[in-house]
Motif scaffolding. Structure first.
Motif, PDB file in Angstrom:
ATOM      1  N   LEU A 115       5.457   4.368   1.307  1.00  0.00           N
ATOM      2  CA  LEU A 115       5.133   2.959   1.150  1.00  0.00           C
ATOM      3  C   LEU A 115       4.817   2.380   2.532  1.00  0.00           C
ATOM      4  O   LEU A 115       5.716   2.031   3.292  1.00  0.00           O
ATOM      5  CB  LEU A 115       6.326   2.242   0.502  1.00  0.00           C
ATOM      6  CG  LEU A 115       6.044   0.931  -0.211  1.00  0.00           C
ATOM      7  CD1 LEU A 115       4.938   1.082  -1.241  1.00  0.00           C
ATOM      8  CD2 LEU A 115       7.317   0.438  -0.883  1.00  0.00           C
ATOM      9  N   ALA A 116       3.539   2.300   2.854  1.00  0.00           N
ATOM     10  CA  ALA A 116       3.136   1.872   4.200  1.00  0.00           C
ATOM     11  C   ALA A 116       3.307   0.372   4.379  1.00  0.00           C
ATOM     12  O   ALA A 116       3.703  -0.099   5.435  1.00  0.00           O
ATOM     13  CB  ALA A 116       1.691   2.268   4.457  1.00  0.00           C
ATOM     14  N   LYS A 132       0.837  -1.188   0.000  1.00  0.00           N
ATOM     15  CA  LYS A 132       0.000   0.000   0.000  1.00  0.00           C
ATOM     16  C   LYS A 132       0.876   1.244   0.000  1.00  0.00           C
ATOM     17  O   LYS A 132       1.769   1.390   0.827  1.00  0.00           O
ATOM     18  CB  LYS A 132      -0.911   0.030   1.232  1.00  0.00           C
ATOM     19  CG  LYS A 132      -1.791   1.283   1.309  1.00  0.00           C
ATOM     20  CD  LYS A 132      -2.761   1.359   0.138  1.00  0.00           C
ATOM     21  CE  LYS A 132      -3.541   2.666   0.136  1.00  0.00           C
ATOM     22  NZ  LYS A 132      -4.529   2.710  -0.949  1.00  0.00           N
ATOM     23  N   ARG A 133       0.617   2.111  -0.951  1.00  0.00           N
ATOM     24  CA  ARG A 133       1.359   3.352  -1.069  1.00  0.00           C
ATOM     25  C   ARG A 133       0.404   4.517  -0.803  1.00  0.00           C
ATOM     26  O   ARG A 133      -0.674   4.585  -1.385  1.00  0.00           O
ATOM     27  CB  ARG A 133       1.929   3.440  -2.485  1.00  0.00           C
ATOM     28  CG  ARG A 133       2.767   4.668  -2.791  1.00  0.00           C
ATOM     29  CD  ARG A 133       3.281   4.599  -4.223  1.00  0.00           C
ATOM     30  NE  ARG A 133       4.343   3.623  -4.392  1.00  0.00           N
ATOM     31  CZ  ARG A 133       5.611   3.817  -4.030  1.00  0.00           C
ATOM     32  NH1 ARG A 133       5.979   4.965  -3.501  1.00  0.00           N
ATOM     33  NH2 ARG A 133       6.511   2.883  -4.208  1.00  0.00           N
ATOM     34  N   ARG A 160      -7.886   0.139  -0.021  1.00  0.00           N
ATOM     35  CA  ARG A 160      -7.642  -0.523  -1.304  1.00  0.00           C
ATOM     36  C   ARG A 160      -6.143  -0.767  -1.483  1.00  0.00           C
ATOM     37  O   ARG A 160      -5.363   0.176  -1.436  1.00  0.00           O
ATOM     38  CB  ARG A 160      -8.163   0.417  -2.390  1.00  0.00           C
ATOM     39  CG  ARG A 160      -8.143  -0.091  -3.791  1.00  0.00           C
ATOM     40  CD  ARG A 160      -8.600   1.038  -4.702  1.00  0.00           C
ATOM     41  NE  ARG A 160     -10.001   1.367  -4.452  1.00  0.00           N
ATOM     42  CZ  ARG A 160     -10.982   1.072  -5.314  1.00  0.00           C
ATOM     43  NH1 ARG A 160     -10.702   0.494  -6.447  1.00  0.00           N
ATOM     44  NH2 ARG A 160     -12.223   1.384  -5.029  1.00  0.00           N
ATOM     45  N   PRO A 161      -5.700  -2.023  -1.671  1.00  0.00           N
ATOM     46  CA  PRO A 161      -4.262  -2.270  -1.822  1.00  0.00           C
ATOM     47  C   PRO A 161      -3.726  -1.651  -3.101  1.00  0.00           C
ATOM     48  O   PRO A 161      -4.442  -1.578  -4.109  1.00  0.00           O
ATOM     49  CB  PRO A 161      -4.162  -3.798  -1.891  1.00  0.00           C
ATOM     50  CG  PRO A 161      -5.486  -4.324  -1.471  1.00  0.00           C
ATOM     51  CD  PRO A 161      -6.485  -3.258  -1.749  1.00  0.00           C
ATOM     52  N   THR A 162      -2.462  -1.212  -3.054  1.00  0.00           N
ATOM     53  CA  THR A 162      -1.792  -0.753  -4.267  1.00  0.00           C
ATOM     54  C   THR A 162      -1.389  -1.968  -5.107  1.00  0.00           C
ATOM     55  O   THR A 162      -1.399  -1.918  -6.331  1.00  0.00           O
ATOM     56  CB  THR A 162      -0.545   0.076  -3.907  1.00  0.00           C
ATOM     57  OG1 THR A 162      -0.920   1.059  -2.951  1.00  0.00           O
ATOM     58  CG2 THR A 162       0.041   0.758  -5.126  1.00  0.00           C
ATOM     59  N   GLY A 163      -1.054  -3.066  -4.400  1.00  0.00           N
ATOM     60  CA  GLY A 163      -0.699  -4.286  -5.108  1.00  0.00           C
ATOM     61  C   GLY A 163      -0.912  -5.492  -4.212  1.00  0.00           C
ATOM     62  O   GLY A 163      -0.983  -5.362  -2.992  1.00  0.00           O
TER      63      GLY A 163
END
Lengths: 328, 280
Positions: A25-26, A19-20, A62-65
């Motif tokens: 970058l958390a 998650k960004r 919402r995940p970044t990836g």
């Protein structure tokens, strides 16, 4: 009935999760698995990304990836999810003008759970009378208990608890430990986060440790405790080390002139020393303290303190960016 | 969906907000209607009846009754209550962070927002009923006992007007709900919604009339609302000034559709953002 209720044990799968937030970058490519029917401690210093990870797991962020699933399903796709997954995120999430009981009734309505179940849970967490008062006046302990009641509302098989011990007094922490053992005894899969190892050390079977959004270690408590060692003091540590090597036992010298021997077989060490003609000044087993390791793993790496992390220079910009969510 | 709607309705009625604001609105509505009723026949105060503008209070007509029984709405006062309640019902979820629990129990955010809109409409309708009772009680008592005029409560057009008020309330609450979704900060959202309704509308009305853009005035939400609830000319045909007449749509439902479209645009944009935003 939900999917999880018909299967024995539901696992949680975190796969390449990132998650960004802006340039911060958390959570960084996090992968781990929570085994069904076990209590897993999710550990890391404040701001490590624990809450963000749990919120992604629960479909709030919402995940970044990557993906986060429960029994192979994304949270959003689980029908009447509170019957499958119970979550207690923050102890302050109550409308101050609504009673604790009404807070539960509001959530119960979404899954058609009757008021009798609400009252049953209030008994279970020990606040049946207080829950009829408005939540604005609740103590932290009562909020945590109400939060647990929320999580248990749908009698879920999976529990996700974010810092449930935060703000509890020692009596409350003791109660929480007992309560979690009780739930674990029912075969529930429990993922419990904490920034303090000793809060969960006695309760968890497995541990996942993250720092700066990345996985540091994961495994069973026994694995993370590492191999047993003993501390020996003698007149000539070098000679004893040589004698131990002959006996197939490795050792290395400690900072203060002692010898750390990689076995907990004190009798063997004593016999070797006697044969070598060395006096034993001290001989004691050393249980590698997971707490020490926890600090060792996370010390000096907390990005929120402004410490540098050479392994991840791309994260450096983010230091001033965002604080951990626990204090809000 | 049924469960989510039930949950949202429970949410509204398990805090003191709904009846506290409802009570305030009822008192205010009754007082404003009494004030309007007191203007009946008072030519000195409301101007003559022969300058083409028409004096709605010169004679008691069906339109005059509509004006008195909806006085709080037309004065943009009582309509602020459903507006503010709409804002509060969504922003309090963010302020007290209960939105996490809401989305955990119903992860499909469109279902949550649609359920909330149903709860908003139900509460708006309830407020409208309370508003109508208070306004009619206040207004009619002055008309009957002080002014000795007919209350017009037997007239279908008066009841129709009160019924339309119910729709207007629901739309204004939806308005507030949309603003609340766009601006999740409770204080900012309330101030903006109430401020815009009050200050900006007055400013627009003044600017448009100074510039003589009369046909633009009918697009202002407050005028649209008045356009909805006043279905009968209070001056009984004495308003012949085309400038005044062009301030309104010919039919109440036209104004209602425009107003509903405004609220819908706000609500849809707000809802779309809400479904995408992270909940921290």
């Amino acid at each position: 009935m939900s999917v999880a209720a018909t299967t024995t044990g539901t696992s949680i799968e975190i796969d390449g999760l990132s998650k960004r937030f802006g340039d911060f970058l958390a959570v960084n490519n996090l992968t781990f698995r929570v085994q069904p029917g076990r209590v897993t401690g999710f550990l890391g210093p404040n701001g490590a990304g624990k809450t963000t990870t749990l919120r992604m797991l629960l479909g709030l962020v919402r995940p970044t990836g990557g993906t986060a699933t429960i029994g192979g399903r994304a949270y959003q796709t689980i029908p009447e999810p509170i019957r499958t997954v119970g979550a207690a995120l923050e102890a302050t999430n109550f409308h101050p003008g609504r009673t604790g009981r009404d807070h539960l009734r509001v959530l119960a309505a979404t899954a058609g759970i009757p008021d009798t179940r609400v009252d049953e849970l209030l008994e279970l967490v020990g606040i049946p009378a207080a829950a009829r008062k408005r939540a604005g006046g609740y103590s932290m302990g009562m909020r945590q208990r109400l939060g647990l009641a929320v999580a248990l509302l749908g009698d879920p098989h999976v529990l996700v608890l974010d810092e449930p011990a935060n703000g509890l007094d020692p009596e409350g922490i003791r109660w929480l430990r007992g309560f979690m053992r009780h739930l674990a005894g029912q075969g529930k899969t429990i993922l419990v986060s904490s920034h303090m190892l000793q809060e969960v050390e006695q309760t968890v079977d497995d541990v996942v440790i993250i720092s700066n959004g990345r996985l540091i270690r994961s495994g069973t408590m026994a694995e993370l405790h590492g191999p047993a060692t003993s501390l020996v003091r003698t007149s000539d540590p070098g000679a004893l080390a040589g004698a131990l090597r002959v006996a197939d036992v490795t050792s290395h010298s400690a900072d203060d002139g002692g010898l750390i021997v990689e076995t907990d077989d004190l009798r063997l060490i004593g016999d070797v020393a006697l044969r070598a003609g060395l006096p034993l000044w001290q001989l004691q087993p050393q249980v590698s303290d997971l707490e020490d390791m926890f600090f060792a793993l996370t010390e000096g790496q907390n990005r929120n303190l402004g410490a540098t992390d050479a392994a991840a220079p791309h994260e450096m910009d983010a230091i001033a960016g965002r604080d951990g969510g626990n204090e809000k | 969906m049924i469960g989510a709607i039930r949950s949202e309705i429970r949410k509204v009625f398990t805090t003191r907000l709904w009846w506290g604001m409802g009570l305030g609105m009822a008192v205010l509505a009754a007082l404003i209607s009494m004030g309007f009723a007191a203007l009946l026949g008072n030519a000195a105060m409301t101007g003559g009846d022969n300058n083409g503008q028409g004096n709605p209070f010169a004679n008691m007509t069906v339109g005059t009754a509509q004006l008195i029984y909806n006085a709080g709405i037309i004065q943009q006062m009582t309509i602020l209550f459903p507006l503010a309640l709409g804002v509060l019902l969504i922003t309090s979820e963010y302020r007290h962070k209960t939105i996490s629990a809401t989305f955990l129990s119903t992860p499909n955010r469109w279902v949550v927002l649609l359920s909330k809109m149903v709860a908003v409409a139900v509460t708006g309708a309830l407020y409208a009923v309370v508003h109508a009772i208070a306004s009619v009680a206040g207004g009619a008592s002055i008309i009957k006992f002080v002014k000795n005029q007919p209350t017009m409560l037997g007239e279908t057009e008066v009841w129709k007007s009160l019924g339309i008020g119910l729709i207007a309330f629901a739309i204004w609450m939806l308005f507030g709900f949309g603003v609340g979704m766009l601006i999740r900060n409770q204080i900012a959202a309330v101030l903006l919604a109430v401020g815009a309704t009050f200050v900006v509308q007055i400013a627009l009305n003044i600017i448009f009339s100074v510039k003589e853009w009369y046909s633009a005035m009918k697009w202002i939400p407050g005028n649209l609302t008045a356009n909805m609830v006043i279905t009968s000319d209070p001056t009984a045909g004495q308003t012949v000034d085309p400038a005044t007449q062009s301030q309104y749509f010919a039919h109440w439902w036209q104004a209602g559709l425009v107003l509903a479209a405004y609220a819908a645009v706000l609500a849809v944009v707000g809802a779309w953002l809400t479904t995408r935003r992270d909940v921290a």
